[in-house]
Design a protein around this motif. Structure first.
Motif, short mmCIF file in Angstrom:
data_model
loop_
_atom_site.label_atom_id
_atom_site.label_comp_id
_atom_site.label_asym_id
_atom_site.label_seq_id
_atom_site.Cartn_x
_atom_site.Cartn_y
_atom_site.Cartn_z
N VAL A 269 0.85 -1.18 0.00
CA VAL A 269 0.00 0.00 0.00
C VAL A 269 0.89 1.24 0.00
N ASP A 270 0.84 1.98 -1.10
CA ASP A 270 1.62 3.22 -1.20
C ASP A 270 1.00 4.05 -2.32
N ASP A 271 0.86 5.35 -2.10
CA ASP A 271 0.28 6.20 -3.13
C ASP A 271 1.29 6.58 -4.21
N ASP A 272 2.57 6.37 -3.97
CA ASP A 272 3.60 6.62 -4.98
C ASP A 272 3.80 5.35 -5.80
N GLY A 273 3.41 5.41 -7.06
CA GLY A 273 3.45 4.22 -7.92
C GLY A 273 4.83 3.62 -8.07
N LEU A 274 5.88 4.45 -8.14
CA LEU A 274 7.23 3.91 -8.29
C LEU A 274 7.69 3.19 -7.03
N ILE A 275 7.42 3.77 -5.87
CA ILE A 275 7.79 3.11 -4.62
C ILE A 275 6.98 1.83 -4.45
N ARG A 276 5.68 1.87 -4.80
CA ARG A 276 4.83 0.68 -4.71
C ARG A 276 5.39 -0.43 -5.60
N MET A 277 5.78 -0.08 -6.83
CA MET A 277 6.33 -1.09 -7.74
C MET A 277 7.65 -1.64 -7.21
N ASP A 278 8.50 -0.78 -6.64
CA ASP A 278 9.77 -1.23 -6.08
C ASP A 278 9.52 -2.20 -4.92
N ALA A 279 8.61 -1.85 -4.03
CA ALA A 279 8.29 -2.73 -2.90
C ALA A 279 7.72 -4.06 -3.40
N MET A 280 6.86 -4.00 -4.42
CA MET A 280 6.29 -5.23 -4.97
C MET A 280 7.38 -6.11 -5.57
N ASP A 281 8.35 -5.50 -6.25
CA ASP A 281 9.47 -6.27 -6.81
C ASP A 281 10.29 -6.91 -5.70
N ASP B 1 -4.08 3.51 -1.65
CA ASP B 1 -4.40 4.27 -0.44
C ASP B 1 -4.98 3.32 0.61
N GLY B 2 -5.13 3.84 1.82
CA GLY B 2 -5.59 3.02 2.94
C GLY B 2 -7.00 2.51 2.79
N ASP B 3 -7.87 3.31 2.20
CA ASP B 3 -9.26 2.88 2.03
C ASP B 3 -9.35 1.70 1.07
N ARG B 4 -8.62 1.79 -0.04
CA ARG B 4 -8.59 0.67 -0.99
C ARG B 4 -7.95 -0.57 -0.36
N ALA B 5 -6.94 -0.35 0.47
CA ALA B 5 -6.28 -1.47 1.13
C ALA B 5 -7.24 -2.22 2.05
N ILE B 6 -8.00 -1.50 2.85
CA ILE B 6 -8.94 -2.15 3.77
C ILE B 6 -10.04 -2.88 2.98
N ALA B 7 -10.50 -2.29 1.89
CA ALA B 7 -11.50 -2.97 1.06
C ALA B 7 -10.93 -4.26 0.48
N LEU B 8 -9.69 -4.21 0.00
CA LEU B 8 -9.05 -5.40 -0.55
C LEU B 8 -8.82 -6.44 0.53
N LEU B 9 -8.36 -6.01 1.68
CA LEU B 9 -8.17 -6.94 2.80
C LEU B 9 -9.49 -7.59 3.21
N GLY B 10 -10.57 -6.83 3.17
CA GLY B 10 -11.88 -7.39 3.51
C GLY B 10 -12.27 -8.55 2.61
N ARG B 11 -11.86 -8.47 1.34
CA ARG B 11 -12.18 -9.53 0.39
C ARG B 11 -11.15 -10.66 0.38
N GLU B 12 -9.88 -10.33 0.57
CA GLU B 12 -8.80 -11.29 0.31
C GLU B 12 -7.97 -11.66 1.53
N HIS B 13 -8.38 -11.28 2.72
CA HIS B 13 -7.55 -11.45 3.92
C HIS B 13 -7.06 -12.87 4.14
N ALA C 103 -3.20 3.74 10.62
CA ALA C 103 -4.60 3.30 10.81
C ALA C 103 -4.84 1.98 10.09
N VAL C 104 -4.29 1.84 8.90
CA VAL C 104 -4.43 0.57 8.16
C VAL C 104 -3.76 -0.56 8.94
N ALA C 105 -2.59 -0.30 9.48
CA ALA C 105 -1.88 -1.32 10.26
C ALA C 105 -2.68 -1.73 11.50
N ARG C 106 -3.20 -0.74 12.24
CA ARG C 106 -3.96 -1.07 13.45
C ARG C 106 -5.24 -1.84 13.12
#
Length: 136
Positions: free
Chosen positions: A15-27, A41-53, A73-76
């Motif tokens: 979860v990161d709003d910076d696409g380059l950092i997100r891609m680097d972390a994913m790699d 963003d955090g809202d999308r992350a929680i929605a995705l976690l709700g479906r795929e946890h 907040a996402v971590a907590r």
């Protein structure tokens, strides 16, 4: 991803709003043996976690992001709702204050390296959730 297929390869959510950092972390996480999912963003992350946890073993989140939830907040919320998910919080601008992070979560500064991330993952992931490459 809509219906996760049981697999020996664990998933990590980045979860990161910076696409380059997100891609680097994913790699970095893919090189460690994870399949990766992403949210900007955090809202999308929680929605995705709700479906795929059930398929996700690791949350790797930035702190400062748009939306109603920052990375702390996402971590907590993740720790509270899905305690089986290991958590790494990363930031180059913010340090956690007492109470910001859930117990067991790790904080790393940006910029981070693959070795730094992999070392933290070896420490926090239970053996059953570690990709093969991190068990060595």
């Amino acid at each position: 991803m809509s219906d996760p297929v049981p697999s020996q390869v664990p998933y990590a959510l980045v979860v990161d709003d910076d696409g380059l950092i997100r891609m680097d972390a994913m790699d970095i996480l893919a090189d460690a043996g994870f399949r990766t999912l992403e949210a900007s963003d955090g809202d999308r992350a929680i929605a995705l976690l709700g479906r795929e946890h059930a398929a996700i073993a690791l949350l790797f989140t930035d702190v400062q992001m748009p939306g109603s939830r920052d990375g702390f907040a996402v971590a907590r919320e993740t720790a509270s709702r899905w305690p089986h998910i290991a958590i790494v919080v990363a930031s180059g601008q913010v340090q956690p204050a007492p109470g910001d992070m859930p117990e067991g979560a790790r904080f790393i500064g940006k910029p981070f390296t693959a070795d730094m991330v992999h070392d933290h993952l070896r420490e926090i992931l239970p053996d059953g959730q570690k990709p093969e490459s991190l068990r060595q």
